[in-house]
Design an enzyme around this catalytic site. Structure first.
Site, mmCIF file in Angstrom:
data_model
loop_
_atom_site.group_PDB
_atom_site.id
_atom_site.type_symbol
_atom_site.label_atom_id
_atom_site.label_comp_id
_atom_site.label_asym_id
_atom_site.label_seq_id
_atom_site.Cartn_x
_atom_site.Cartn_y
_atom_site.Cartn_z
ATOM 1 C CE1 TYR A 1 -17.851 48.777 20.438
ATOM 2 C CE2 TYR A 1 -17.435 50.462 22.092
ATOM 3 C CZ TYR A 1 -17.812 49.167 21.763
ATOM 4 O OH TYR A 1 -18.134 48.279 22.737
ATOM 5 C CG ASP B 1 -7.520 25.109 15.977
ATOM 6 O OD1 ASP B 1 -6.605 25.903 15.722
ATOM 7 O OD2 ASP B 1 -8.042 25.012 17.107
ATOM 8 C CB THR C 1 -3.825 31.458 18.153
ATOM 9 O OG1 THR C 1 -2.755 30.552 17.874
ATOM 10 C CG2 THR C 1 -4.872 30.776 19.009
ATOM 11 C CE LYS D 1 -1.534 28.355 20.970
ATOM 12 N NZ LYS D 1 -2.852 28.945 20.878
ATOM 13 N NE ARG E 1 -2.739 35.987 24.941
ATOM 14 C CZ ARG E 1 -1.848 34.990 24.907
ATOM 15 N NH1 ARG E 1 -0.557 35.247 24.849
ATOM 16 N NH2 ARG E 1 -2.248 33.742 24.949
HETATM 17 C C1 LIG Z 1 -5.159 24.168 18.705
HETATM 18 C C2 LIG Z 1 -5.645 25.342 19.502
HETATM 19 N N1 LIG Z 1 -6.789 25.934 19.145
HETATM 20 C C3 LIG Z 1 -7.286 26.984 19.828
HETATM 21 C C4 LIG Z 1 -6.612 27.509 20.904
HETATM 22 C C5 LIG Z 1 -7.260 28.615 21.692
HETATM 23 O O1 LIG Z 1 -6.616 29.809 21.606
HETATM 24 P P1 LIG Z 1 -6.877 30.971 22.706
HETATM 25 O O2 LIG Z 1 -6.105 30.591 23.912
HETATM 26 O O3 LIG Z 1 -6.405 32.201 22.002
HETATM 27 O O4 LIG Z 1 -8.351 31.014 22.967
HETATM 28 C C6 LIG Z 1 -5.389 26.952 21.296
HETATM 29 C C7 LIG Z 1 -4.667 27.520 22.435
HETATM 30 O O5 LIG Z 1 -3.882 26.959 23.087
HETATM 31 C C8 LIG Z 1 -4.901 25.827 20.583
HETATM 32 O O6 LIG Z 1 -3.766 25.212 20.940
#
Ligand SMILES: Cc1ncc(COP(=O)(O)O)c(C=O)c1O
Length: 420
Positions: free
Chosen positions: A56, A201, A227, A230, A236
């Site tokens: 923790y 993002d 993320t 990917k 993850r």
């Molecule tokens: C552009 C984008 N942002 C955020 C996410 C969310 O990620 P997670 O599935 O880890 O919550 C994704 C997932 O597919 C994504 O394609």
């Protein structure tokens, strides 16, 4: 006597072990072409399965609410430093449990409930967390969308006009299914015109950005999320980055204690390992190959008569439109799965079908490139995908292709065991 059972999983829990074995078999015998997936290295998995899972560590390095955090501090600081080095930014938070958590924290840090956000329409390639109504982002905030034009590309002037009308507090740029380079510099100009915060993002393209194979959102965006699983090829999870100290402080509080409790230190350790791999000189070669393999896949499918949204790709994925076919994205993905190729059905702009069936499929090159597949393999795969879709009811053909691809995959094993 200790209550710990020290046997291997194969002995300690035969039920779970058998399921993992089956998943191992599936991953080893199917072509993984889901654009949001990849194969992490055994080193990443080893860190993820490490004893840090026991720890923790609420808080941040050197500011924890628990004792015994000295090594958690070290590993989290290492992950942060490596991430900042990769993307050329000053502040990083590596604690988000997922990309959605990272995006939720950005909104929680910078918006009040009901504030206006402007993001890409889900059906045009945006993500649920960019303001889609079923998600917290569309429920807690007043969300507006922009999309792509008939040519499958964003028109930045049109987005600027929408932004002028909406006057959002945040503009979200980034996508889950957009095949062209995103011009963060143009988004910056739009954000400045309307006085909005620019939030990028880069969940999908992060691995390409890291290699200089896609425009970096820094220095244009105020805040950037991604993320880690990917194209970045880590465990993850999610991350948040910024160059703005004030925003960094707000983000840290939004993650903890705002929306999360204790960080997943074992996952943070695995993120650090993955970031170390991204910093290796070979990463550039990997990212280049991801792009050239996707491009080749698109070109061959185009020659075989398939319509590509935007006509091709600048990144790791292609989006096939099935509007001129008599079958849906759902039917296409089932037929391809029968043939040993895993893809996902995907809505396309102006899709008349619901999200449960769709008129498109999204195909990515990142995972197979990790295995070492090149031009020769991607040429064959493009033809086999086309063969399946050209004769979608032909089950014997699907079986034949499955056998051929299983043989191909035998030369590209990434893992020798199901568990590490
Ligand atoms: C552009 C984008 N942002 C955020 C996410 C969310 O990620 P997670 O599935 O880890 O919550 C994704 C997932 O597919 C994504 O394609």
């Amino acid at each position: 006597m200790s209550f710990i059972h020290e046997e291997d999983l194969s002995v300690a829990d035969t039920e779970v072990f058998a399921i993992i074995q089956n998943e191992f078999e599936r991953q080893s015998t199917h072509l993984e072409m889901i654009a949001s997936e990849n194969f992490t290295s055994p080193a990443v998995m080893e860190a993820m399965g490490s004893i840090f899972t026991n720890k923790y560590a609420e808080g941040y390095p050197n500011k924890r609410y628990y004792g015994g955090c000295q090594f958690a501090d070290q590993v989290e600081q290492l992950a942060k430093d490596r991430l900042c080095k990769i993307f050329g930014c000053d502040y990083a938070n590596v604690q988000p449990h997922s990309g959605s958590q990272a995006n939720g924290a950005v909104y929680a840090a910078l918006l009040q409930a009901g504030d206006k956000i402007l993001g890409m329409d889900l059906r045009h390639g945006g993500h649920l967390t960019h303001g889609a109504k079923p998600s917290f982002s569309g429920k807690n905030y007043h969300s507006f969308t922009y999309g792509v034009e008939a040519d499958g590309r964003m028109d930045y002037e049109k987005i600027a006009q929408i932004a002028e009308i909406v006057k959002p507090k945040i503009i979200v740029c980034g996508a889950s299914a957009y095949t062209r380079e995103i011009d963060f510099k143009k988004f910056r100009t739009i954000a400045e015109r309307v006085g909005a915060i620019l939030f990028a993002d880069i969940a999908h393209i992060a691995g390409l950005v890291a290699a200089g194979e896609h425009m970096n959102p820094f220095p244009y965006a105020d805040v950037v999320t991604s993320t880690t699983h990917k194209t970045l090829r880590g465990p993850r999870g999610g991350v948040i980055m910024t160059n703005n100290e004030e925003i960094a402080k707000k983000i840290d509080s939004a993650i903890f204690p705002g929306i999360q409790g204790g960080p997943l230190v074992h996952v943070i350790a695995a993120k650090a390992v993955a970031f170390g791999e991204v910093l290796h000189p070979s990463w550039k070669e990997y990212a280049k190959a991801v792009k050239s393999n996707a491009k080749l896949l698109g070109e061959i499918m185009n020659q075989r008569g398939f319509q590509l949204i935007s006509g091709g790709t600048d990144n790791h994925m292609i989006l096939i439109s099935l509007m001129d076919k008599e079958f849906s994205g759902e039917e296409a993905s089932v037929a391809l799965e029968n043939a040993g190729i895993t893809v996902n059905k995907n809505s396309i702009p102006s899709d008349p079908r619901p999200a449960s069936s769709t008129s498109g499929i999204r195909i990515g090159s990142a995972a197979l490139t990790t295995l070492g597949m090149k031009e020769k393999e991607f040429t064959l795969i493009a033809h086999r995908i086309s063969d399946v879709l050209d004769d979608i009811q032909n089950i014997p053909l699907q079986m034949e292709i499955k056998a051929e691809l299983e043989t191909l995959l035998k030369g590209f094993r990434v893992y020798n065991y199901a568990t590490y």
